[in-house]
Write a protein that holds these residues in place. Structure first.
Motif, short mmCIF file in Angstrom:
data_model
loop_
_atom_site.label_atom_id
_atom_site.label_comp_id
_atom_site.label_asym_id
_atom_site.label_seq_id
_atom_site.Cartn_x
_atom_site.Cartn_y
_atom_site.Cartn_z
N SER A 52 27.90 57.45 16.01
CA SER A 52 27.37 56.08 15.88
C SER A 52 27.78 55.44 14.56
O SER A 52 28.15 54.27 14.51
CB SER A 52 25.85 56.08 15.99
N ARG A 53 27.72 56.23 13.49
CA ARG A 53 28.10 55.72 12.17
C ARG A 53 29.57 55.33 12.14
O ARG A 53 29.92 54.24 11.70
CB ARG A 53 27.81 56.78 11.10
N GLU A 80 30.24 52.26 14.50
CA GLU A 80 29.79 51.01 13.89
C GLU A 80 30.80 50.53 12.85
O GLU A 80 31.15 49.35 12.80
CB GLU A 80 28.43 51.19 13.21
N ARG A 109 33.98 49.15 14.68
CA ARG A 109 33.79 47.83 15.28
C ARG A 109 33.70 46.73 14.23
O ARG A 109 34.34 45.69 14.35
CB ARG A 109 32.54 47.81 16.17
N LYS A 153 29.44 45.18 4.84
CA LYS A 153 28.59 44.73 5.95
C LYS A 153 27.72 43.55 5.52
O LYS A 153 27.62 42.54 6.23
CB LYS A 153 27.73 45.91 6.41
#
Length: 125
Positions: free
Chosen positions: A72-73, A76, A79, A115
């Motif tokens: 998941s890290r 993310e 993406r 981010k």
């Protein structure tokens, strides 16, 4: 928790395939990553031994909690970095390739700042 970049790539690929297809087998990973079946088989054995995946009798692969956390890290990061690079005018193919290289090497602190910086500047999917 630091693992090898190749393991991160396998876990990310499993997550992506799971989202696309629902069920994942070694052959799916081999096709997606363009690797030989023996290479994938060895990698899956190592991931299973290290507690990142499980494989049932039918050969279906699932991520453990530890594997999901890593996948998941990395996904993310991939993406977000891809979208950011495309927003800067980089072609989708190059953006994806570059994001794949960056996602493994950038620190958590730097990624978090990237981010925060691009929040609201890059359109959501």
């Amino acid at each position: 928790m630091k693992i090898q970049e190749s393991a991160e790539n396998y876990l990310e690929t499993i997550l992506m395939l799971k989202e696309e297809k629902g069920a994942v087998r070694s052959i799916d990973i081999a096709r997606k990553m363009d690797f030989s079946k023996p290479s994938i088989s060895r990698a899956m054995s190592l991931l299973r031994e290290n507690g990142y995946i499980t494989m049932d009798k039918e050969g279906l692969i699932d991520l453990t909690d530890a594997g999901m956390e890593i996948a998941s890290r990395i996904y993310e990061r991939h993406r977000l970095l891809s979208k950011w690079l495309m927003a800067l005018g980089v072609s989708p193919e190059t953006a994806s390739e570059d994001a794949c290289r960056i996602e493994h090497d950038v620190s958590d602190e730097t990624f978090q700042k990237i981010k925060e910086h691009i929040a609201g500047r890059v359109p959501e999917e």
